[in-house]
Design a protein around this motif. Sequence first.
Motif, PDB file in Angstrom:
ATOM      1  N   GLY A  42       0.916   4.492   8.728  1.00  0.00           N
ATOM      2  CA  GLY A  42       1.405   5.652   9.480  1.00  0.00           C
ATOM      3  C   GLY A  42       1.446   6.895   8.618  1.00  0.00           C
ATOM      4  N   GLN A  43       2.052   6.761   7.420  1.00  0.00           N
ATOM      5  CA  GLN A  43       2.206   7.929   6.535  1.00  0.00           C
ATOM      6  C   GLN A  43       0.851   8.482   6.109  1.00  0.00           C
ATOM      7  OE1 GLN A  43       4.576   6.183   3.479  1.00  0.00           O
ATOM      8  NE2 GLN A  43       6.476   6.460   4.622  1.00  0.00           N
ATOM      9  N   CYS A  44      -0.042   7.597   5.667  1.00  0.00           N
ATOM     10  CA  CYS A  44      -1.331   8.061   5.128  1.00  0.00           C
ATOM     11  C   CYS A  44      -2.189   8.681   6.231  1.00  0.00           C
ATOM     12  CB  CYS A  44      -2.080   6.920   4.446  1.00  0.00           C
ATOM     13  SG  CYS A  44      -1.253   6.392   2.948  1.00  0.00           S
ATOM     14  N   LEU A  45      -2.184   8.093   7.412  1.00  0.00           N
ATOM     15  CA  LEU A  45      -3.012   8.649   8.487  1.00  0.00           C
ATOM     16  C   LEU A  45      -2.427   9.963   8.992  1.00  0.00           C
ATOM     17  CD1 LEU A  45      -3.981   5.298  10.233  1.00  0.00           C
ATOM     18  CD2 LEU A  45      -5.527   6.850   9.024  1.00  0.00           C
ATOM     19  N   ARG A  46      -1.093  10.069   8.970  1.00  0.00           N
ATOM     20  CA  ARG A  46      -0.463  11.340   9.348  1.00  0.00           C
ATOM     21  C   ARG A  46      -0.831  12.416   8.325  1.00  0.00           C
ATOM     22  NH1 ARG A  46       5.214   9.946  10.247  1.00  0.00           N
ATOM     23  NH2 ARG A  46       5.046   9.873  12.500  1.00  0.00           N
ATOM     24  N   SER A  59      -8.796  -0.430   3.914  1.00  0.00           N
ATOM     25  CA  SER A  59      -8.860  -0.116   5.343  1.00  0.00           C
ATOM     26  C   SER A  59      -8.678   1.376   5.574  1.00  0.00           C
ATOM     27  CB  SER A  59      -7.770  -0.876   6.110  1.00  0.00           C
ATOM     28  OG  SER A  59      -7.928  -2.257   5.922  1.00  0.00           O
ATOM     29  N   LEU A  60      -7.745   1.982   4.817  1.00  0.00           N
ATOM     30  CA  LEU A  60      -7.511   3.423   4.968  1.00  0.00           C
ATOM     31  C   LEU A  60      -8.745   4.220   4.531  1.00  0.00           C
ATOM     32  CD1 LEU A  60      -3.812   3.601   3.793  1.00  0.00           C
ATOM     33  CD2 LEU A  60      -4.688   4.465   5.967  1.00  0.00           C
ATOM     34  N   GLN A  61      -9.398   3.762   3.480  1.00  0.00           N
ATOM     35  CA  GLN A  61     -10.611   4.455   3.021  1.00  0.00           C
ATOM     36  C   GLN A  61     -11.685   4.417   4.109  1.00  0.00           C
ATOM     37  OE1 GLN A  61     -11.576   2.523  -0.632  1.00  0.00           O
ATOM     38  NE2 GLN A  61      -9.933   3.609  -1.722  1.00  0.00           N
ATOM     39  N   GLN A  62     -11.803   3.270   4.771  1.00  0.00           N
ATOM     40  CA  GLN A  62     -12.842   3.116   5.795  1.00  0.00           C
ATOM     41  C   GLN A  62     -12.588   4.014   6.999  1.00  0.00           C
ATOM     42  OE1 GLN A  62     -14.938   1.398   3.527  1.00  0.00           O
ATOM     43  NE2 GLN A  62     -15.815   1.488   5.565  1.00  0.00           N
TER      44      GLN A  62
END
Length: 242
Positions: free
Chosen positions: A160-164, A238-241
């Motif tokens: 949540g934090q990283c995508l926000r 996953s966040l990098q992708q």
Amino acid sequence: MLIAALPKLDDRTRVCIQAGNVNTGAFDPAKEICARAQPAGAWVHVDGAFGLWAAASPRYAHLVEGFSLADSWAIDCHKWLNVPYDSGIAVVRAHGHLQNAMTMSAAYLQASDMREPCHFTPESSRRARGVELWAALRSLGRAGLAEIIERNCRFAKVFGQCLRQAGFEVLNEVVLNNEVVLNQVLISFGGDGDTRRVIAGVQEDGTCWCGGTQWRGRTAMRISVSSWATAQEDVERSLQQS
Ligand SMILES: Cc1ncc(COP(=O)(O)O)c(C=O)c1O
């Protein structure tokens, strides 16, 4: 569930509430709902497929407060406990309810004084699902189970934090300031078409798997962190992708 929006309840009403909303992980206000429903004679059932497991974690147990007042619970073991499909548990408050609903009788089924499991389940013949459940609980213990739950919830918050921070929108419950409360995260990547494209890309890539859903009229990616095997590096990759 909004208390103010509850219709008139009576003894024919079944109120089905969620401990862990399938999209947002949020918990319905069980105490207030039971206080309204039970004096009216209504039955309160809890869908706690994954959310009731929060009770095993000292950090998240407060979320299940009030749910013990309900008349029945449904819990899945093939979700957070990670045992094979199809391991579900139905719990009823009053002794006899399950037996009254499930008892089978036939001339060839011999009655005995022993507790016959087929009087408590929808199936007469079934595999020994309870063995896997017992083994998982025995090997993890309360601390091991709490560790999985807390690690998964921590990773959900990281998503949540990283995508926000990356400029995308977390759509979890507005009344909870869109905060991630458990292990579920809902993300919009812009318009519905943009979100659908990202979901398709993530599924095609295969680093992780996230499904799509509709939430308050919008398309969202549903991130559900629930595997015992998910580690920090999986979250980072996953966040990098995405
Ligand atoms: C909150 C909740 N309830 C019910 C279900 C359905 O469970 P099952 O697939 O075990 O029937 C799910 C599955 O995702 C769920 O998350």
